[in-house]
Scaffold this active site. Structure first.
Site, short mmCIF file in Angstrom:
data_model
loop_
_atom_site.label_atom_id
_atom_site.label_comp_id
_atom_site.label_asym_id
_atom_site.label_seq_id
_atom_site.Cartn_x
_atom_site.Cartn_y
_atom_site.Cartn_z
N LYS A 1 1.36 -1.44 -0.09
CA LYS A 1 -0.11 0.23 -0.09
C LYS A 1 1.15 1.20 -0.06
O LYS A 1 1.82 1.17 0.49
CB LYS A 1 -0.99 -0.21 1.67
CG LYS A 1 -1.92 1.25 1.67
CD LYS A 1 -2.83 1.19 2.61
CE LYS A 1 -3.65 2.02 3.00
NZ LYS A 1 -4.86 1.95 4.00
N SER B 1 -9.45 1.88 2.78
CA SER B 1 -8.91 2.50 1.79
C SER B 1 -7.61 2.15 1.19
O SER B 1 -7.21 2.21 0.09
CB SER B 1 -8.26 3.41 2.64
OG SER B 1 -6.76 2.73 3.32
N SER C 1 -10.29 -0.13 7.62
CA SER C 1 -8.80 -0.78 5.47
C SER C 1 -8.65 -1.97 5.11
O SER C 1 -8.58 -1.76 4.16
CB SER C 1 -8.05 0.05 6.15
OG SER C 1 -8.66 2.15 5.49
#
Lengths: 464, 455
Positions: free
Chosen positions: B58, B133, B157
């Site tokens: 990420k 997210s 997330s």
């Protein structure tokens, strides 16, 4: 303090002392700790005079993703300072974030303490016997250093103008010690600040050098009608003043300014002021409207600090004898005057040196008072002189002294013969004439005669 | 054999047994990325290479010499000079960073649409959001663009996009994995975890990335070792929280979750009802604590050292900075921050009490399946409520696992398993037994809009 300033200060004080106002002053002292590492990273904290931006890492540069971790040595130093100032060490303490924007603050917040400081509720007794209450001693981190460079306006090289940031100082451990508003004159402020500087050096936690910025002073100054015990409803913060001398001058100036304003019926506003050394006056830096709201909240990156009582106890027992306690002991144990004791305990090194010399002197029948006098009068350089040398010198001086009765009598007889006028005066009742005859003996003996023993001999001979 | 469909453990085995080489493995994934990333927008940046096991990270996790933006224009062009601890730990396991994945700006969002670099598409239906997210990390694993990936979970997330994208996602206990090198959203809530193709893979990755590193003082005594995979649900008590099956839960999702619970019961576990009475206050408390921390954490992006101007912050980021600045202001701190801290304690106590009655808590990870791109983009509150089942675990610091357990309207549904603090072992065990007894994890996304498939 320079001689010139002293007179100015005294003159000013005389002026306001005649007024019906009393200054109310609180102090905040910041001291940079001399730990090996910075407060929240493993960078070297020994930054002074080093090439800019060489003592940095992601943590003290505030890079995204970096996290702080606590320097335990700094925490211990802070607790030691607190203990020496008679503070209480709560079992739970926390770091908090103090939020404000400034280019020298890489994270946009300073890790500090607000609601949960390491040390609280202490005091320090001044030479005049006044007890100054300490609100707190807490741990925080220093900021980076801004270096403003202003080359010629016409300069085509852009880099010659502007501000550069040196992050070597960013994250160096800092302890802040805050007093209650207990000071009512600059003498007390000066004594307090000197005592703290001495304390930091005794504890070995900081060089406490004002010029290098190891130790920084901020004062909150206000005045109130004499006899009143209420705190004034305003205070003026004196900040960013980098010398002790200027701080004292600024406080003096500020007291005068405030009294003048109050007498004119003006309202004094809460504000921050700096010191203009050339104009010898304070000037407005920030008004109340511009005051920060620091939005303190617990620092989530760091766990709570749990301070065990046993740890506090062991730190307490590791404290050296504090300078003011040592000084009292010197007075009692060595029969020194308080002035002598104060001078000899100025630094721990000098005090230790004195005691070593006393220890050595015992074996040779040399008294502590003699040693104290010798060290103080001769301004002995303790790094270059061995304690044994001092004893040797005191003894040598003694060896030269003529104190045997036979020899002194011979000298006295000669002096009496040489000074018939003085002898006649003395016999006529002019006792001071004895001084002249004694002076004769001193001249004859090259100053080596023992005056105390000489006196009865002279008196005896003159009676004959 | 389709190399890119293999799990991590199968990939390691394949390499060991010389069924394929590292070069072949990397080439296969590279082709897949080249083919699908333009459609999915899962990666913001990719790094070519032929060695190691290709893994996606990420973009909020710092990678040395690889641009890291946290999905924000503010950090465009930022090339970190160091690796996050988790990246360093993975590199020691022959892992190669194949690319940085798209995410909501500074991890603020539940759909991936708050990325400054465009939204990631859901591979099960390209007109839907993949959740967020950690949108790109979930999709990279769902679409076989990486063997596994790392995401971060601050309020769901990892678990929510795992649910919406049909993969396994694990949020470890707070303090299990070092956060050093994660660009902080909310420091007291953030935790790194893996997206994987199987529960066993998640267990393996957790073993690799957990443990103290001396750079995160909240991460101590955190070693996780694989030693106790229990192949039976017998003696296990599964708690069903009433509060996770109430208003707002989509009927289709509820049915899938209840079927999964039935399956777990069939496998021998005892189902008990538990209560988490303060759940309804979780979102409110979370949206005090989080913005407060955000307002400080993002202060370093002041435009002085990180080139870009603050006007480049996205709307959601600005909203949270403003909220947090307000809640911490003089006179408001006690009413907001301290009150939220108290609610947080109550939520923690809810879980502690519930875990006296059960070993794990099971429920939905998301109240709905994936929604249409743009559907909630202008409604922040609706977006916030999509994390209602995941936020409490972050406030309490406990671990949570999400794994595929069926479909509703042709879109994946994830089963959330919450465990006691620092007891990832049990939730992984329950997950793995369930996974082995079902086939959901073997389903692969069609990579097309659902309407073209007449669903």
């Amino acid at each position: 303090m320079a001689q010139g300033e002293t007179t100015i200060v005294t003159r000013q004080r005389k002026k306001y002392m005649t007024n019906k106002y009393e200054p109310v002053i609180g102090l905040e002292i910041h001291v940079e700790l001399n730990t090996k590492n910075k407060m929240f990273c493993r960078c070297s904290a020994d930054y002074f005079g080093k090439e800019p931006n060489t003592h940095t890492c992601p943590v003290c540069l505030g890079l995204p993703g970096a996290l702080p971790y606590t320097n335990k040595a700094a925490i211990e130093a802070c607790i030691k300072i607190g203990l020496a100032l008679n503070c209480f060490t709560p079992s739970l303490s926390r770091f908090e974030r103090k939020n404000y924007f400034y280019p020298d603050l890489p994270k946009g917040y300073q890790i500090s303490q607000y609601r949960w400081p390491l040390c609280v509720n202490g005091y320090l007794v001044l030479d005049n016997g006044q007890k100054i209450r300490i609100n707190r001693a807490h741990q925080e981190e220093d900021t980076a250093k801004l270096m403003h460079r202003f080359g010629s306006q016409k300069s085509k090289v852009k880099s010659q103008n502007g501000t550069q940031i040196d992050f070597n100082r960013s994250g160096v451990p800092l302890v802040e010690i805050v007093t209650e508003p207990d000071f009512h004159n600059v003498e007390a402020v000066r004594d307090y600040a000197k005592k703290l500087q001495q304390l930091f050096r005794y504890l070995g936690v900081s060089n406490a050098d004002m010029e290098r910025g190891d130790m920084r002073l901020e004062a909150n100054v206000s005045v109130r009608p004499e006899g009143s015990t209420d705190l004034p409803n305003y205070r003026v913060e004196l900040k960013n003043i980098n010398s002790f001398r200027f701080m004292v001058a600024a406080i003096e100036y500020e007291i005068k300014r405030q009294i003048t304003a109050l007498e004119k019926g003006e309202k004094i506003s809460q504000e921050t002021r700096g010191w203009d050394a050339e104009q010898k006056s304070t000037y407005l830096q920030r008004s109340k409207e511009e005051a920060h709201d620091y939005r303190y909240f617990p620092e989530p990156d760091l766990p709570e600090l749990r301070i065990e009582e046993s740890r506090v106890k062991s730190l307490e027992s590791s404290l050296p004898e504090l300078p003011w306690i040592k000084s009292k002991r010197f007075e009692e144990e060595y029969k020194l005057t308080s002035a002598q004791a104060k001078i000899l305990t100025e630094t721990k090194e000098l005090a230790d040196y004195f005691e070593q010399t006393v220890e050595h002197g015992k074996k040779h029948g040399v008294e502590a008072v003699q040693i104290a006098n010798y060290i103080i009068n001769k301004k002995v350089n303790i790094e270059e002189t061995l304690p044994t040398q001092i004893i040797e010198e005191i003894k040598n001086k003694k060896v030269g002294i003529i104190d045997n009765e036979e020899e002194l009598t011979k000298l006295a007889e000669r002096a009496i013969k040489d000074n018939p006028k003085s002898v006649a005066d003395y016999k006529a009742g002019k006792i001071p004439a004895l001084q002249a005859i004694t002076g004769g003996v001193m001249r004859l003996s090259s100053g080596k005669a023992d005056v105390a023993k000489l006196r009865p001999i002279l008196e005896k001979l003159l009676k004959q | 054999m389709n190399i890119t469909q293999l799990t991590l453990l199968e990939t390691i085995k394949g390499l060991k047994e010389n069924k394929f080489s590292e070069e072949e493995l990397n080439k296969a994934y590279q082709q897949k990325i080249a083919e699908l990333n333009p459609k999915l927008n899962a990666f913001l940046v990719t790094a070519e290479g032929s060695k190691g096991i290709p893994v996606a990270i990420k973009d909020i996790i710092i990678t040395k010499n690889i641009p890291t933006t946290a999905g924000s224009k503010i950090l465009e062009g930022f090339i970190p000079p160091f690796d996050a601890t988790v990246v360093q730990k993975l590199k020691e396991q022959n892992i190669r960073v194949v690319g940085k994945t798209n995410c909501d700006e500074f991890a603020m969002g539940s759909s991936g649409e708050n990325s400054a670099y465009g939204p990631t598409k859901n591979p099960w239906d390209l007109t839907k959001v993949p959740g967020g997210s950690s949108s790109g990390s979930a999709v990279a694993v769902a679409a076989d663009l990486a063997v596994f990936s790392l995401g971060t979970d601050t309020g769901g997330s990892i678990r929510q996009p795992a649910s919406l994208s049909g993969v396994v996602g694990l949020k470890p206990s707070y303090g299990r994995v070092s956060r050093y090198g994660v660009i902080a959203l909310a420091s007291s809530l953030d935790q790194i975890g893996p997206f994987t193709k199987s529960v066993a893979d998640a267990r393996q990755v957790l073993e690799w990335i957990s443990g103290p590193d001396g750079y995160d003082p909240n991460c101590t005594n955190s070693e996780f070792s694989i030693f106790n995979f229990q192949f039976s649900m017998k003696d296990l008590r599964i708690g069903l929280p009433r509060e996770y099956f109430g208003k707002g839960l989509d009927e289709g999702v509820e049915k899938v979750i209840k079927d999964a619970v039935k399956k777990i019961e069939e496998l021998g576990a005892e189902i008990v009802e538990v209560q988490l009475p303060h759940t309804e206050y979780a979102i409110a408390a979370y949206y005090i604590v989080l913005p407060s921390e955000v307002s400080a954490n993002l202060a370093r992006f002041d435009g002085i050292r990180f080139g870009s101007s603050r006007k480049n912050f996205g709307a959601e980021v600005k909203r949270r900075i403003m909220l947090g600045t307000y809640t911490l202001s003089a006179g408001y701190f006690d009413d907001y921050f301290m009150k939220a801290a108290k609610v947080r304690t109550l939520i923690k106590q809810d879980f502690e009490k519930a875990f006296e009655k059960c070993d794990v808590i099971v429920g939905p990870a998301s109240p709905t399946v994936a929604w249409n791109l743009g559907e909630k983009a202008d409604d922040p509150l609706a977006m916030y409520f999509s994390d209602a089942y995941t936020i409490p675990a972050n406030l309490a610091g406990i671990p949570g696992l999400c794994l595929p357990c069926g479909f509703s309207q042709g879109l994946p549904v994830g089963l959330q398993i919450l465990g006691k603090y620092m007891d990832e072992e049990t939730i992984l065990n329950v997950g793995e037994i369930y996974e082995q007894a079902t086939e959901w994890h073997k389903e692969k996304p069609p990579l097309s809009p659902a309407k073209e498939r007449n669903i």
